[in-house]
Motif scaffolding. Structure first.
Motif, PDB file in Angstrom:
ATOM      1  N   LEU A  44       0.839  -1.193   0.000  1.00 48.02           N
ATOM      2  CA  LEU A  44       0.000   0.000   0.000  1.00 48.02           C
ATOM      3  C   LEU A  44       0.873   1.242   0.000  1.00 48.02           C
ATOM      4  CD1 LEU A  44      -2.126  -1.542   2.767  1.00 48.02           C
ATOM      5  CD2 LEU A  44      -3.097  -0.936   0.574  1.00 48.02           C
ATOM      6  N   SER A  45       0.345   2.344  -0.540  1.00 51.22           N
ATOM      7  CA  SER A  45       1.117   3.583  -0.568  1.00 51.22           C
ATOM      8  C   SER A  45       1.321   4.105   0.854  1.00 51.22           C
ATOM      9  CB  SER A  45       0.404   4.639  -1.414  1.00 51.22           C
ATOM     10  OG  SER A  45      -0.816   4.998  -0.828  1.00 51.22           O
ATOM     11  N   SER A  46       2.471   4.688   1.089  1.00 50.24           N
ATOM     12  CA  SER A  46       2.805   5.221   2.417  1.00 50.24           C
ATOM     13  C   SER A  46       2.165   6.595   2.592  1.00 50.24           C
ATOM     14  CB  SER A  46       4.316   5.299   2.599  1.00 50.24           C
ATOM     15  OG  SER A  46       4.852   4.007   2.683  1.00 50.24           O
ATOM     16  N   THR A  47       0.845   6.606   2.610  1.00 50.49           N
ATOM     17  CA  THR A  47       0.057   7.826   2.765  1.00 50.49           C
ATOM     18  C   THR A  47      -1.056   7.557   3.769  1.00 50.49           C
ATOM     19  OG1 THR A  47      -1.488   7.179   1.015  1.00 50.49           O
ATOM     20  CG2 THR A  47       0.452   8.456   0.338  1.00 50.49           C
ATOM     21  N   PRO A  48      -1.685   8.595   4.297  1.00 48.66           N
ATOM     22  CA  PRO A  48      -2.833   8.359   5.188  1.00 48.66           C
ATOM     23  C   PRO A  48      -3.926   7.526   4.509  1.00 48.66           C
ATOM     24  CG  PRO A  48      -2.088  10.611   5.425  1.00 48.66           C
ATOM     25  CD  PRO A  48      -1.312  10.013   4.280  1.00 48.66           C
ATOM     26  N   ALA A  60      -5.502  -0.079   4.469  1.00 44.64           N
ATOM     27  CA  ALA A  60      -4.995  -1.280   5.146  1.00 44.64           C
ATOM     28  C   ALA A  60      -6.012  -1.796   6.156  1.00 44.64           C
ATOM     29  CB  ALA A  60      -3.664  -0.967   5.845  1.00 44.64           C
ATOM     30  N   ARG A  61      -6.591  -0.900   6.930  1.00 39.60           N
ATOM     31  CA  ARG A  61      -7.596  -1.294   7.914  1.00 39.60           C
ATOM     32  C   ARG A  61      -8.809  -1.896   7.218  1.00 39.60           C
ATOM     33  NH1 ARG A  61     -12.215   0.044  10.032  1.00 39.60           N
ATOM     34  NH2 ARG A  61     -12.614  -0.110  12.248  1.00 39.60           N
ATOM     35  N   ALA A  88      -0.302   0.498  10.714  1.00 37.83           N
ATOM     36  CA  ALA A  88      -0.250   1.157   9.403  1.00 37.83           C
ATOM     37  C   ALA A  88      -0.046   2.663   9.569  1.00 37.83           C
ATOM     38  CB  ALA A  88      -1.522   0.867   8.613  1.00 37.83           C
ATOM     39  N   ALA A  89      -0.714   3.262  10.539  1.00 43.87           N
ATOM     40  CA  ALA A  89      -0.527   4.694  10.795  1.00 43.87           C
ATOM     41  C   ALA A  89       0.921   4.979  11.176  1.00 43.87           C
ATOM     42  CB  ALA A  89      -1.481   5.170  11.889  1.00 43.87           C
ATOM     43  N   ASN A  90       1.514   4.120  11.997  1.00 44.28           N
ATOM     44  CA  ASN A  90       2.926   4.300  12.351  1.00 44.28           C
ATOM     45  C   ASN A  90       3.822   4.149  11.127  1.00 44.28           C
ATOM     46  OD1 ASN A  90       2.355   4.789  14.999  1.00 44.28           O
ATOM     47  ND2 ASN A  90       3.012   2.801  15.751  1.00 44.28           N
ATOM     48  N   ALA A  91       3.506   3.188  10.245  1.00 43.19           N
ATOM     49  CA  ALA A  91       4.328   2.962   9.056  1.00 43.19           C
ATOM     50  C   ALA A  91       4.316   4.185   8.141  1.00 43.19           C
ATOM     51  CB  ALA A  91       3.843   1.727   8.300  1.00 43.19           C
ATOM     52  N   VAL A  92       3.155   4.825   7.980  1.00 43.52           N
ATOM     53  CA  VAL A  92       3.100   5.976   7.069  1.00 43.52           C
ATOM     54  C   VAL A  92       3.532   7.271   7.746  1.00 43.52           C
ATOM     55  CG1 VAL A  92       1.304   4.872   5.691  1.00 43.52           C
ATOM     56  CG2 VAL A  92       0.644   6.525   7.413  1.00 43.52           C
ATOM     57  N   THR A  93       3.449   7.337   9.062  1.00 45.74           N
ATOM     58  CA  THR A  93       3.849   8.549   9.777  1.00 45.74           C
ATOM     59  C   THR A  93       5.345   8.554  10.091  1.00 45.74           C
ATOM     60  OG1 THR A  93       1.672   8.685  10.794  1.00 45.74           O
ATOM     61  CG2 THR A  93       3.426   9.968  11.829  1.00 45.74           C
ATOM     62  N   HIS A  94       5.841   7.446  10.617  1.00 46.32           N
ATOM     63  CA  HIS A  94       7.231   7.399  11.082  1.00 46.32           C
ATOM     64  C   HIS A  94       8.147   6.583  10.175  1.00 46.32           C
ATOM     65  CE1 HIS A  94       5.659   9.189  14.696  1.00 46.32           C
ATOM     66  NE2 HIS A  94       4.833   8.175  14.858  1.00 46.32           N
ATOM     67  N   GLU A 119       3.932  -2.631   3.555  1.00 47.64           N
ATOM     68  CA  GLU A 119       3.265  -3.897   3.270  1.00 47.64           C
ATOM     69  C   GLU A 119       2.494  -4.392   4.481  1.00 47.64           C
ATOM     70  OE1 GLU A 119       4.187  -8.308   1.405  1.00 47.64           O
ATOM     71  OE2 GLU A 119       5.847  -7.045   2.038  1.00 47.64           O
ATOM     72  N   LEU A 120       1.278  -4.853   4.231  1.00 49.56           N
ATOM     73  CA  LEU A 120       0.430  -5.486   5.239  1.00 49.56           C
ATOM     74  C   LEU A 120       0.318  -6.956   4.898  1.00 49.56           C
ATOM     75  CD1 LEU A 120      -1.779  -5.561   7.509  1.00 49.56           C
ATOM     76  CD2 LEU A 120      -3.423  -5.028   5.687  1.00 49.56           C
TER      77      LEU A 120
END
Length: 196
Positions: free
Chosen positions: A51-55, A61-62, A92-98, A107-108
């Protein structure tokens, strides 16, 4: 890889931090196939998606996790689905934020077996490591963020942070327990047209 065991320790020698909220830990979640498939040897079902690293990618992902659990026979309002959705949303939020690296996806991966639902979220940023289980500190009362891994720690049976394979990056893995009534159900799509 997560072998079975009470502390969810990695036997590969890689840096790993773990937390265990029960006596059993998750076994290997890694799989080279991304689409949903049955694991021929272990009776496990595996699903994965980049998935794209965006919100938007984190929200998707959810939603994908909830849809996958529905396909595996878990109701949208079940405790298992709600717990998995929460863990996936936070990781997923941590992956796209940090963990975001411009131009790189996260990836999920989900797996279902007799121990529960295994969740794995990988990103490609190595230098920004989250605190491991047992090292997560609560934020101040007025802080607007910083509670995600506390929620993961409360909901997951166990979780860990490991180096991503292949490098670079990191993977956060978690196991969500499944109620006893679902422990040995491995039919991915029961036949709704069969008669008793």
């Amino acid at each position: 890889m997560l072998p079975t065991g009470p502390t969810c320790r990695s036997g590969s020698g890689r840096r790993t931090r773990t937390s265990s909220n029960a006596s059993r830990g998750p076994s290997d979640l890694r799989n080279d196939d991304v689409p949903v498939r049955a694991d021929p040897g272990g009776g496990r079902l595996v699903a994965g998606q980049r998935l794209s690293s965006t919100p938007r990618g984190a929200r998707l992902a959810r939603r994908l996790a909830v849809a996958q659990l529905d396909a595996w026979g878990y109701a949208h309002d079940s405790e298992t689905t709600e717990a998995v959705a929460l863990v996936v949303a936070e990781l997923a939020a941590n992956a796209v934020t940090h963990g975001r690296v411009p131009g790189r996806d996260f990836e999920l991966r989900l797996a279902r077996d007799a121990d529960g639902i295994r969740i794995e979220v990988s990103d490609t940023r190595s230098e920004c490591q989250p605190p491991g289980p047992g090292n997560v500190t609560p934020p101040s009362r007025l802080a607007e963020s910083g509670r995600g891994l506390l929620l993961v720690d409360a909901v997951a049976r166990c979780w860990e942070v490991v180096d991503r394979e292949p490098p670079p990056g990191k993977t956060v893995r978690a196991l969500v327990a499944v109620p006893a009534s679902f422990e040995n159900v491995f039919d991915p799509a029961p036949n709704i047209h069969s008669r008793a």
